[in-house]
Design an enzyme around this catalytic site. Structure first.
Site, PDB file in Angstrom:
ATOM      1  N   LYS A 145     -41.832  58.141  39.718  1.00 33.01           N
ATOM      2  CA  LYS A 145     -42.708  58.117  38.557  1.00 33.01           C
ATOM      3  C   LYS A 145     -42.022  57.473  37.357  1.00 33.01           C
ATOM      4  O   LYS A 145     -40.793  57.515  37.208  1.00 33.01           O
ATOM      5  CB  LYS A 145     -43.142  59.546  38.201  1.00 33.01           C
ATOM      6  CG  LYS A 145     -44.017  60.198  39.265  1.00 33.01           C
ATOM      7  CD  LYS A 145     -45.238  59.355  39.538  1.00 33.01           C
ATOM      8  CE  LYS A 145     -46.417  60.098  40.067  1.00 33.01           C
ATOM      9  NZ  LYS A 145     -46.952  61.145  39.258  1.00 33.01           N
ATOM     10  N   CYS A 161     -33.244  93.314  31.889  1.00 26.31           N
ATOM     11  CA  CYS A 161     -33.612  94.645  31.411  1.00 26.31           C
ATOM     12  C   CYS A 161     -33.304  95.669  32.495  1.00 26.31           C
ATOM     13  O   CYS A 161     -33.635  95.471  33.665  1.00 26.31           O
ATOM     14  CB  CYS A 161     -35.100  94.679  31.056  1.00 26.31           C
ATOM     15  SG  CYS A 161     -35.744  96.335  30.780  1.00 26.31           S
ATOM     16  N   CYS A 219     -33.956  95.169  25.688  1.00 23.19           N
ATOM     17  CA  CYS A 219     -35.234  94.613  26.115  1.00 23.19           C
ATOM     18  C   CYS A 219     -36.250  94.731  24.989  1.00 23.19           C
ATOM     19  O   CYS A 219     -36.470  95.825  24.462  1.00 23.19           O
ATOM     20  CB  CYS A 219     -35.732  95.353  27.356  1.00 23.19           C
ATOM     21  SG  CYS A 219     -37.400  94.875  27.859  1.00 23.19           S
ATOM     22  N   ASP A 277     -53.165  54.503  39.838  1.00 16.47           N
ATOM     23  CA  ASP A 277     -53.710  55.713  39.227  1.00 16.47           C
ATOM     24  C   ASP A 277     -55.228  55.701  39.389  1.00 16.47           C
ATOM     25  O   ASP A 277     -55.965  55.236  38.521  1.00 16.47           O
ATOM     26  CB  ASP A 277     -53.329  55.779  37.746  1.00 16.47           C
ATOM     27  CG  ASP A 277     -53.638  57.135  37.134  1.00 16.47           C
ATOM     28  OD1 ASP A 277     -53.937  58.077  37.890  1.00 16.47           O
ATOM     29  OD2 ASP A 277     -53.584  57.250  35.895  1.00 16.47           O
TER      30      ASP A 277
END
Length: 746
Positions: free
Chosen positions: A320, A443, A425, A130
């Protein structure tokens, strides 16, 4: 922050909208991290942004953007340093977050190379430091310059500063005449503690301290700060270093560079995971920060075959370390409306710290996710639903926005009730409909829905579309609501700058604008009157049309006029294609055996032929769907959108405001296949289809999915079938795989 559903539940249109939001967030994070040395989000949050973007692009490869967050590896160099252009770009790495990602990485490589699962394939595994990436160029064994990564193409000249780092040799013995070494500048925990205790300022973490120390305008300040350097890669070399990654690292070590001693050779994904867990266990005692483990294909010849995506190598990935989780109360569920009308539920949380980030929102994806089931109707979280008032477990690993991992039923309020999803909506009151097979309520308000209109405009000005400096999401919302300087459709952006000379005076009195910023905005708008065709197409926000497909269309047609002419001629065929596909689905549902195949074909043919299509309609349609990466779904969406009278008038107004629509930049021009249209068919034995396509495009060829009169070369593998027959009938050059490799140079 807008929320979205699981990647597997996204439609292409929703994915495009989310990729736009990700681009803005990652660009801001890149600037803070790479240029300002003051990141405003944690590594876990940044990794989540990149992971979400990559996940969407993996599921929707046709949406891969020309300058997407995946195509950005840093930020532009800061002022105050000289600039150095990298002869070979400094790339970033794709990320893995769990064991399945690692096995998928191995499987993808094997598929690309055509290697069976039992074929030997070795990897290197090393800690991911890092720190700050640095490139060192040596000529005749002497260090001539050092440059930061910058934006991947151009970095900052920090040569004087790099010369002060003890672990960077000034002279090499036995090295190639030209050698560019790449690695990571970092600061140990002990050096960081000493700097914070005795230095002029307090740094947040060792990475910030290392970056800030390396990027001092006064090299003597850098000299006073104990920086370290690990070499892990190389760029330009005048001769090969070795045959494998591991041997190349050993060679770098022989030149005097520090190479991480925890680097290991691994024979399988299982070996990679074993070493990952060993390093994870040793992490607290290393004395420097790491945030994962990097895996690389060991064989450099295979690395060369695998090549690169836009900014990441296919042959490497960073695994990671996991992010943290936390429990908090769900206080409310809100609904946000996206550009395509998708209703997305958002969890409003009592603020909680997750991995160093204060979280107050989390995605709830869709109705099914809240109810405790996946897109197939199978239980998730053991079937536990999510309700307002629940105590929920929040995590950030592998996604842009925090997710809810679980619910603590023992703490659920006695009076809680299941959440009932909206059927109207919240923005315009129109019906919100969930169509069969879709996980999303949408919608139906269309253009009357302000949320959709605003989101379309935000997409239009997004980084990978028109990218107008000074006109972002916040400004779009302001102009949309403004009765005087109103922007309601893309053309309004350009008329804003010239419809009235007093507009500049009006704008500079608005909040957030002064005379300078208003003048700069108008100049930025004028600059975008010249736009590449691919950016124009992507900016239109057509459903299913991502950046990759927009670039494919731009390369194929070369001009807006050629594309729109084909679309107009293909319009009757698009309607027929929808009808034919629908009829075939019905027939297939009825078909119980292979004997119905002939009837299926008759059904399709009858729909296509009766009544006869106008002249050129079928040819234009075949031209569209013959483009590699453009299937019938995208073609129908493109033709339908551009054929809608209201949409077409809006687009025509935009086109009238543009000065030049630029054709795509020419790719390789010296190869024998540059500019030619190539179709691959049959089974290739010396390379996979993905590798063949990537190599052809790198040489400037266009790769199509079907044979037409525009095809120049058909490469026929084993069992080539009808495409070869059609190509021969059309007089197209047909060659086998060996002849193709001979043509392109092996």
């Amino acid at each position: 922050m807008p929320q979205e559903r699981p990647v597997e539940d996204l439609t292409e249109a929703d994915a495009k909208a989310e990729l736009d939001r990700l681009a803005k967030a990652i660009a801001a994070a890149d600037q803070a991290y790479h240029q300002n040395d003051a990141p405003d989000i944690t590594d876990a949050e940044y990794d989540a942004l990149k992971r979400r973007n990559r996940a969407i692009e993996s599921r929707f490869p046709e949406l891969k953007r020309d300058d997407s967050p995946s195509d950005s590896v840093g930020a532009a160099p800061a002022d105050g340093f000289g600039k150095i252009r990298h002869e070979i770009r400094m790339l970033s790495l794709g990320n893995a977050f769990d064991d399945s990602d690692v096995t998928d990485f191995d499987a993808r490589i094997r598929r690309y190379l055509g290697l069976p699962g039992d074929a030997p394939l070795t990897y290197t595994a090393e800690p991911k430091i890092d720190g700050l990436s640095l490139s060192l160029r040596y000529e005749a064994g002497v260090l001539v310059y050092a440059a930061t990564r910058g934006d991947g193409e151009t970095g900052e000249d920090v040569t004087a500063n790099a010369r002060t780092i003890a672990q960077i040799p000034q002279k090499l013995t036995g090295a190639p005449a030209v050698l560019e070494v790449r690695g990571e500048v970092y600061m140990t925990h002990a050096a960081f503690a000493d700097l914070n205790a005795n230095g002029p300022r307090t740094f947040a973490n060792p990475r910030n301290a290392a970056a800030g120390s390396l990027r001092q305008l006064d090299a003597e300040i850098t000299r006073a700060r104990p920086l370290s350097f690990f070499a892990y890669a190389w760029g330009v070399v005048s001769e090969p270093l070795a045959a494998t990654q591991f041997e190349a690292l050993e060679r770098l070590a022989s030149f005097g560079f520090s190479v991480n001693p925890l680097t290991r050779l691994c024979l399988s994904p299982a070996d990679l995971l074993t070493h990952y867990r060993r390093i994870e266990g040793d992490r607290p005692d290393l004395g420097y920060d790491i945030d994962g483990v990097v895996y690389k294909v060991n064989d450099l010849a295979l690395q060369a075959r695998l090549g690169f995506r836009a900014t990441t190598p296919r042959w490497a990935i960073a695994h990671k370390f996991p992010a943290e989780t936390a429990w908090t109360r769900l206080e409310a569920i809100d609904i946000q409306v996206g550009r395509t009308g998708a209703l997305s539920p958002v969890a409003r949380l009592a603020p909680v710290n997750v991995g160093g980030v204060l979280v107050s929102n989390a995605t709830l994806h869709n109705e099914d996710y809240i109810a405790g089931r996946d897109s197939q109707g199978e239980p998730i979280r053991g079937g536990r639903d999510i309700r307002v008032g629940d105590w929920v477990q929040v995590y950030r690993a592998g996604d842009v926005i925090p997710k809810i991992a679980d619910v603590d039923l023992t703490r659920r309020p006695a009076d809680s009730t299941p959440y009932v999803f909206e059927t109207t909506c919240p923005q315009c009151g129109s019906a919100a409909v969930r169509e069969p097979g879709d996980s999303t309520h949408r919608c139906t308000g269309g253009l009357i829905c302000p949320a959709q209109a605003v989101e379309k405009l935000k997409h239009f000005v997004s980084r990978n579309a028109f990218d107008i400096d000074g006109l972002g999401a916040k400004q779009i919302e302001m102009f949309f609501a403004d009765d005087v300087l109103s922007i309601r459709e893309p053309a309004d952006i350009f008329t804003l700058a010239r419809r009235d000379s007093s507009n500049l005076g009006k704008l500079k009195n608005r909040d957030g604008f002064g005379e300078r910023s208003a003048t700069k905005l108008f100049a930025a708008i004028e600059e975008r009157r010249t736009i590449p065709l691919a950016r124009l197409l992507f900016g239109l926000g057509i459903r299913h049309l991502g950046e990759v497909a927009a670039a494919d269309l731009a390369r194929h047609f070369g001009s807006w006029d050629a594309l729109i002419s084909t679309v107009d001629r293909a319009s009757p065929a698009a309607e027929r294609a929808v009808a034919a596909d629908s009829a075939e689905l019905v027939e297939r549902a009825r078909a119980a055996d292979e004997g119905r195949r002939a009837e299926l074909k008759k059904t399709r043919d009858a729909i296509w032929d009766d009544p006869p299509l106008p002249d050129g309609a079928r040819t234009a349609w075949d031209d569209l769907i013959g483009i590699e990466g453009v299937g019938s779904v995208l073609a129908v969406s493109l033709v339908t959108t551009l054929s809608q009278p209201g949409e077409r008038r809006s687009i025509n107004r935009l086109i009238a405001e543009l000065t030049e629509i630029q054709p795509p930049e020419a790719r390789a021009t010296q190869s024998p296949v540059a500019g030619k249209t190539v179709v691959f068919t049959g089974t290739l034995t010396r390379m996979t289809r993905a590798e063949a396509k990537a190599r052809a495009e790198a040489l400037g060829a266009k790769v199509a999915g079907s044979v037409s009169a525009k095809t120049d070369i058909l490469v026929a593998g084993e069992a080539a079938g009808s495409k070869a027959t059609k190509a021969e009938a059309l007089g197209i050059t047909v060659m086998d795989e060996d002849a193709w490799l001979a043509l392109i140079g092996g």
